[in-house]
Every structure is written in structure tokens, then in C-alpha cells.
Design a protein around this motif. Structure first.
Motif, PDB file in Angstrom:
ATOM      1  N   VAL A  68      -1.289  -5.398  -3.247  1.00 36.82           N
ATOM      2  CA  VAL A  68      -1.296  -6.853  -3.413  1.00 36.82           C
ATOM      3  C   VAL A  68      -0.057  -7.397  -2.722  1.00 36.82           C
ATOM      4  O   VAL A  68       1.069  -7.030  -3.068  1.00 36.82           O
ATOM      5  CB  VAL A  68      -1.310  -7.242  -4.907  1.00 36.82           C
ATOM      6  N   GLU A  69      -0.235  -8.254  -1.729  1.00 33.08           N
ATOM      7  CA  GLU A  69       0.881  -8.776  -0.946  1.00 33.08           C
ATOM      8  C   GLU A  69       1.293 -10.152  -1.455  1.00 33.08           C
ATOM      9  O   GLU A  69       0.459 -11.049  -1.573  1.00 33.08           O
ATOM     10  CB  GLU A  69       0.500  -8.877   0.531  1.00 33.08           C
ATOM     11  N   PRO A  70       2.574 -10.331  -1.750  1.00 36.76           N
ATOM     12  CA  PRO A  70       3.033 -11.659  -2.182  1.00 36.76           C
ATOM     13  C   PRO A  70       3.202 -12.585  -0.984  1.00 36.76           C
ATOM     14  O   PRO A  70       3.301 -12.149   0.159  1.00 36.76           O
ATOM     15  CB  PRO A  70       4.388 -11.346  -2.827  1.00 36.76           C
ATOM     16  N   PHE A  71       3.222 -13.869  -1.269  1.00 36.21           N
ATOM     17  CA  PHE A  71       3.572 -14.844  -0.246  1.00 36.21           C
ATOM     18  C   PHE A  71       5.083 -15.027  -0.296  1.00 36.21           C
ATOM     19  O   PHE A  71       5.621 -15.623  -1.228  1.00 36.21           O
ATOM     20  CB  PHE A  71       2.872 -16.179  -0.492  1.00 36.21           C
ATOM     21  N   GLY A  72       5.779 -14.486   0.682  1.00 38.36           N
ATOM     22  CA  GLY A  72       7.219 -14.574   0.696  1.00 38.36           C
ATOM     23  C   GLY A  72       7.862 -13.410  -0.039  1.00 38.36           C
ATOM     24  O   GLY A  72       7.265 -12.356  -0.249  1.00 38.36           O
ATOM     25  N   LYS A  73       9.098 -13.603  -0.487  1.00 40.71           N
ATOM     26  CA  LYS A  73       9.872 -12.545  -1.145  1.00 40.71           C
ATOM     27  C   LYS A  73       9.454 -12.396  -2.601  1.00 40.71           C
ATOM     28  O   LYS A  73       9.192 -13.377  -3.291  1.00 40.71           O
ATOM     29  CB  LYS A  73      11.367 -12.858  -1.044  1.00 40.71           C
ATOM     30  N   LEU A  74       9.419 -11.170  -3.068  1.00 41.92           N
ATOM     31  CA  LEU A  74       8.980 -10.878  -4.430  1.00 41.92           C
ATOM     32  C   LEU A  74      10.170 -10.829  -5.387  1.00 41.92           C
ATOM     33  O   LEU A  74      11.102 -10.051  -5.177  1.00 41.92           O
ATOM     34  CB  LEU A  74       8.257  -9.530  -4.464  1.00 41.92           C
ATOM     35  N   PRO A  75      10.162 -11.646  -6.447  1.00 47.86           N
ATOM     36  CA  PRO A  75      11.206 -11.521  -7.483  1.00 47.86           C
ATOM     37  C   PRO A  75      10.861 -10.354  -8.414  1.00 47.86           C
ATOM     38  O   PRO A  75      10.162 -10.505  -9.406  1.00 47.86           O
ATOM     39  CB  PRO A  75      11.139 -12.876  -8.203  1.00 47.86           C
TER      40      PRO A  75
ATOM     41  N   ALA B 120       8.056  -5.543  -1.268  1.00 46.12           N
ATOM     42  CA  ALA B 120       9.171  -6.436  -1.608  1.00 46.12           C
ATOM     43  C   ALA B 120       9.006  -7.819  -1.008  1.00 46.12           C
ATOM     44  O   ALA B 120       9.555  -8.801  -1.525  1.00 46.12           O
ATOM     45  CB  ALA B 120      10.489  -5.815  -1.141  1.00 46.12           C
ATOM     46  N   ALA B 121       8.256  -7.922   0.075  1.00 48.39           N
ATOM     47  CA  ALA B 121       8.051  -9.222   0.725  1.00 48.39           C
ATOM     48  C   ALA B 121       6.728  -9.192   1.464  1.00 48.39           C
ATOM     49  O   ALA B 121       6.231  -8.129   1.850  1.00 48.39           O
ATOM     50  CB  ALA B 121       9.201  -9.546   1.683  1.00 48.39           C
ATOM     51  N   GLY B 122       6.152 -10.371   1.661  1.00 48.82           N
ATOM     52  CA  GLY B 122       4.888 -10.488   2.366  1.00 48.82           C
ATOM     53  C   GLY B 122       4.904 -11.677   3.299  1.00 48.82           C
ATOM     54  O   GLY B 122       5.914 -12.379   3.435  1.00 48.82           O
ATOM     55  N   PRO B 123       3.780 -11.958   3.921  1.00 51.36           N
ATOM     56  CA  PRO B 123       3.709 -13.084   4.858  1.00 51.36           C
ATOM     57  C   PRO B 123       3.731 -14.416   4.111  1.00 51.36           C
ATOM     58  O   PRO B 123       3.562 -14.465   2.895  1.00 51.36           O
ATOM     59  CB  PRO B 123       2.363 -12.857   5.558  1.00 51.36           C
ATOM     60  N   ASP B 124       3.952 -15.467   4.844  1.00 50.62           N
ATOM     61  CA  ASP B 124       3.974 -16.806   4.245  1.00 50.62           C
ATOM     62  C   ASP B 124       2.592 -17.441   4.195  1.00 50.62           C
ATOM     63  O   ASP B 124       2.443 -18.541   3.662  1.00 50.62           O
ATOM     64  CB  ASP B 124       4.917 -17.719   5.039  1.00 50.62           C
ATOM     65  N   HIS B 125       1.596 -16.772   4.742  1.00 48.77           N
ATOM     66  CA  HIS B 125       0.260 -17.343   4.758  1.00 48.77           C
ATOM     67  C   HIS B 125      -0.755 -16.238   4.488  1.00 48.77           C
ATOM     68  O   HIS B 125      -0.459 -15.045   4.640  1.00 48.77           O
ATOM     69  CB  HIS B 125      -0.035 -18.013   6.112  1.00 48.77           C
ATOM     70  N   ARG B 126      -1.946 -16.637   4.109  1.00 49.61           N
ATOM     71  CA  ARG B 126      -3.001 -15.670   3.792  1.00 49.61           C
ATOM     72  C   ARG B 126      -3.597 -15.098   5.066  1.00 49.61           C
ATOM     73  O   ARG B 126      -3.852 -15.822   6.034  1.00 49.61           O
ATOM     74  CB  ARG B 126      -4.093 -16.368   2.972  1.00 49.61           C
ATOM     75  N   ARG B 127      -3.832 -13.777   5.043  1.00 47.67           N
ATOM     76  CA  ARG B 127      -4.420 -13.094   6.185  1.00 47.67           C
ATOM     77  C   ARG B 127      -5.931 -12.958   5.988  1.00 47.67           C
ATOM     78  O   ARG B 127      -6.445 -13.163   4.889  1.00 47.67           O
ATOM     79  CB  ARG B 127      -3.776 -11.717   6.345  1.00 47.67           C
ATOM     80  N   PRO B 128      -6.673 -12.566   7.046  1.00 43.69           N
ATOM     81  CA  PRO B 128      -8.125 -12.363   6.885  1.00 43.69           C
ATOM     82  C   PRO B 128      -8.401 -11.260   5.860  1.00 43.69           C
ATOM     83  O   PRO B 128      -7.602 -10.338   5.676  1.00 43.69           O
ATOM     84  CB  PRO B 128      -8.574 -11.950   8.294  1.00 43.69           C
ATOM     85  N   TRP B 129      -9.571 -11.340   5.202  1.00 43.49           N
ATOM     86  CA  TRP B 129      -9.898 -10.387   4.151  1.00 43.49           C
ATOM     87  C   TRP B 129      -9.902  -8.952   4.657  1.00 43.49           C
ATOM     88  O   TRP B 129      -9.609  -8.008   3.905  1.00 43.49           O
ATOM     89  CB  TRP B 129     -11.257 -10.723   3.530  1.00 43.49           C
ATOM     90  N   GLY B 130     -10.254  -8.751   5.925  1.00 41.46           N
ATOM     91  CA  GLY B 130     -10.263  -7.396   6.459  1.00 41.46           C
ATOM     92  C   GLY B 130      -8.916  -6.706   6.333  1.00 41.46           C
ATOM     93  O   GLY B 130      -8.838  -5.492   6.123  1.00 41.46           O
ATOM     94  N   HIS B 131      -7.840  -7.484   6.447  1.00 40.17           N
ATOM     95  CA  HIS B 131      -6.493  -6.915   6.323  1.00 40.17           C
ATOM     96  C   HIS B 131      -6.281  -6.320   4.930  1.00 40.17           C
ATOM     97  O   HIS B 131      -5.675  -5.254   4.791  1.00 40.17           O
ATOM     98  CB  HIS B 131      -5.456  -8.013   6.598  1.00 40.17           C
ATOM     99  N   TYR B 132      -6.795  -6.990   3.905  1.00 39.49           N
ATOM    100  CA  TYR B 132      -6.574  -6.523   2.532  1.00 39.49           C
ATOM    101  C   TYR B 132      -7.548  -5.395   2.156  1.00 39.49           C
ATOM    102  O   TYR B 132      -7.191  -4.499   1.392  1.00 39.49           O
ATOM    103  CB  TYR B 132      -6.729  -7.687   1.561  1.00 39.49           C
ATOM    104  N   LEU B 133      -8.748  -5.448   2.688  1.00 38.38           N
ATOM    105  CA  LEU B 133      -9.745  -4.454   2.300  1.00 38.38           C
ATOM    106  C   LEU B 133      -9.411  -3.063   2.808  1.00 38.38           C
ATOM    107  O   LEU B 133      -9.838  -2.063   2.216  1.00 38.38           O
ATOM    108  CB  LEU B 133     -11.129  -4.880   2.813  1.00 38.38           C
ATOM    109  N   VAL B 134      -8.668  -2.956   3.890  1.00 39.31           N
ATOM    110  CA  VAL B 134      -8.288  -1.636   4.393  1.00 39.31           C
ATOM    111  C   VAL B 134      -7.001  -1.140   3.732  1.00 39.31           C
ATOM    112  O   VAL B 134      -6.510  -0.069   4.068  1.00 39.31           O
ATOM    113  CB  VAL B 134      -8.107  -1.645   5.927  1.00 39.31           C
TER     114      VAL B 134
END
Length: 205
Positions: free
Chosen positions: A49-56, A30-44
Motif C-alpha cells: 500500500v503506497e502512501p501519498f507523500g511521506k508516511l508518518p 516510507a514515502a510514495g508518489p503525490d498522485h495516484r498511479r494506474p491500477w496496473g502499478h498496484y496489482l503487480v
């Protein structure tokens, strides 16, 4: 327009050595961080798929069901790419027992109201062999389970659609040719039986 970063999960299955299908899906919190994280965070976190901020949620659901436009995420293209690679695989004999047309199922699953069970909110037959499904699932339902349900739904929809097309192409009630005493072969079968045989042999079970 929502920006997001993450990975898409894709898989394929071969049913009874006859029906090859591919699918791709992802889950969005429903919500994600305001900035992009390192690729390792997404690969695990495959398939997330994390949105930037709140998801409509509603707008994203409508956009996904409507199909990806240029510059937007289109998981259908990912599934198509996997299917194209598999169709070139040397284990496939490239001799399908009957001709058929592919179908596509595009779906979204939104959270159900507290206390409600899973449900199909809407099932639509769209153009170009496209079906769209809008689901409601309880919070905490695993993405792979919902994707598996939709894979099964897509498979059975294709089976029914293909059998109906075969039946629509049969001319029932036509008079059989006069019997002649000679050896019988596949060409001597009535046209209806010849048309139905592929469906009976390869699909109905």
C-alpha cells in the motif's frame, strides 16, 4: 490522516485439520508518489500500500494497533471476511471436537535501528480476546516472513489460551463416585479425564 492506494494480502491455514485461522497484512514504504498511479502499478505489487507523500510511521503504527475506525483501512475485517467464507466450505464437517473462543492478534512491524536484529518491542493483552504486538525488524525483511511469524504467534497464543480455559473449568480434588462392578464406557470416566480428553487428543500435540 493518511491517504494510500494498494492491495492487501490475505491467507488462511488449517492446522492438523483442527485449527482454522486467517490473516491479512500489507507493507507500506516510507514515502510514495503525490498522485495516484494506474491500477496496473498496484496489482503487480500484491500486499503493498503506497502512501501519498511521506508516511508518518509512528502515527500510522498507533492507528493500526488501535483498530480501524469508519472510513479507515481495517485489515482485521478482511481477515474476518476470508474466515467467514471458509467456514462455509463443504470440506469442513462443522463438527469441532471441542468448544472454544477465537482470539485476534493485531500487529505492526517497524524498522529496527541499524545493526539491530528483530525483536518484540511490546506484547499486550487487550479486551475482547485481542492481542497487540509491536515488532522491530531489520530493513529488507520480507513482509511474508513477518506475517508468518505473527501467524505462528497467534496460533500458539490461541492454543495456550484454550488449554488454560479448559484447565480453569476443571474441579480438581473432587471425590470420585464409589466403584460399581458393571461394563465401563465413556460416561464412567472421571470428570477431570472427560474434560481434559479433548485437549489431549486434539491440541497438546
Amino acid at each position: 490522516r493518511v491517504r494510500a492506494v494498494g492491495t492487501v494480502a490475505a491467507r488462511a491455514s488449517l492446522t492438523e485439520g483442527r485449527v482454522l485461522q486467517s490473516s491479512a497484512y500489507f507493507r507500506v514504504p516510507a514515502a510514495g508518489p503525490d498522485h495516484r498511479r494506474p491500477w496496473g502499478h498496484y496489482l503487480v505489487r500484491p500486499g503493498v500500500v503506497e502512501p501519498f507523500g511521506k508516511l508518518p510511521r509512528e502515527a500510522v503504527a498507533q492507528g493500526l494497533l488501535g483498530g480501524g475506525r469508519h472510513g479507515e483501512l481495517d485489515v482485521g475485517l478482511i481477515a474476518d471476511g476470508l474466515l467467514t467464507r471458509l467456514l462455509r466450505h463443504p470440506l469442513l464437517d462443522q463438527r469441532p471436537p471441542l468448544r472454544s473462543r477465537p482470539t485476534r492478534l493485531r500487529w505492526v512491524a517497524l524498522p529496527a535501528d541499524p545493526g539491530d536484529g528483530p525483536s518484540i518491542e511490546r506484547f499486550t493483552l487487550a479486551e475482547d480476546e485481542l492481542r497487540t504486538v509491536r515488532l522491530r525488524v531489520p530493513e529488507g525483511t520480507r513482509s511474508a516472513e513477518v506475517a508468518g511469524l505473527c501467524d505462528d504467534l497467534a496460533l500458539h497464543d490461541w492454543l495456550l489460551t484454550t488449554v488454560v480455559r479448559i484447565l480453569d473449568g476443571i474441579r480438581l480434588g473432587s471425590a470420585p463416585p464409589p466403584a460399581r462392578p458393571r461394563p465401563q464406557g465413556p460416561d464412567d470416566l472421571p470428570a477431570v479425564v472427560r474434560a481434559l480428553r479433548p485437549a489431549v487428543d486434539h491440541l497438546l500435540h
